[in-house]
Enzyme design. Structure first.
Site, PDB file in Angstrom:
ATOM      1  N   ARG A  21      51.049  27.042  44.056  1.00 39.59           N
ATOM      2  CA  ARG A  21      50.390  26.025  43.226  1.00 39.59           C
ATOM      3  C   ARG A  21      49.138  25.491  43.910  1.00 39.59           C
ATOM      4  NH1 ARG A  21      55.974  24.181  42.864  1.00 39.59           N
ATOM      5  NH2 ARG A  21      56.842  25.101  40.967  1.00 39.59           N
ATOM      6  N   GLU A  35      30.049  24.489  40.747  1.00 40.11           N
ATOM      7  CA  GLU A  35      29.327  24.138  39.521  1.00 40.11           C
ATOM      8  C   GLU A  35      28.591  22.803  39.680  1.00 40.11           C
ATOM      9  OE1 GLU A  35      27.437  24.372  36.252  1.00 40.11           O
ATOM     10  OE2 GLU A  35      28.817  26.016  36.726  1.00 40.11           O
TER      11      GLU A  35
END
Length: 84
Positions: A21, A35
């Site tokens: 995870r 980004e």
């Protein structure tokens, strides 16, 4: 950010261990960080001048390439973690 609505719950659902995870979430966070940095570069380049310049175009292209590499990295890691 909209993809995070799907990807974050998927990471918790598909990851079988805490490590899986964490890795699935970490590579997605890397995409988001890249980004953000790319958006910052583009904002600075646009703020400096509206005229076309080779170096400004190169800076934007390199930022976009970094985002693409981060996305490819995320796809490869997700594929390796989920392909057992």
């Amino acid at each position: 950010m909209f993809a995070s609505i799907v990807i974050v719950p998927l990471a918790f659902w598909l990851g079988e261990s805490g490590l899986e995870r964490a890795v699935l979430l970490a590579v997605w966070i890397l995409v988001l960080i890249t980004e953000l940095l790319n958006s910052g570069i583009e904002a600075v380049v646009d703020r400096i001048s509206d005229e076309r310049h080779d170096l400004a175009g190169r800076a934007k292209d390199i930022g976009s390439a970094a985002v693409l590499i981060a996305l490819i990295n995320a796809a490869v890691v997700w594929g390796l973690v989920l392909w057992k």
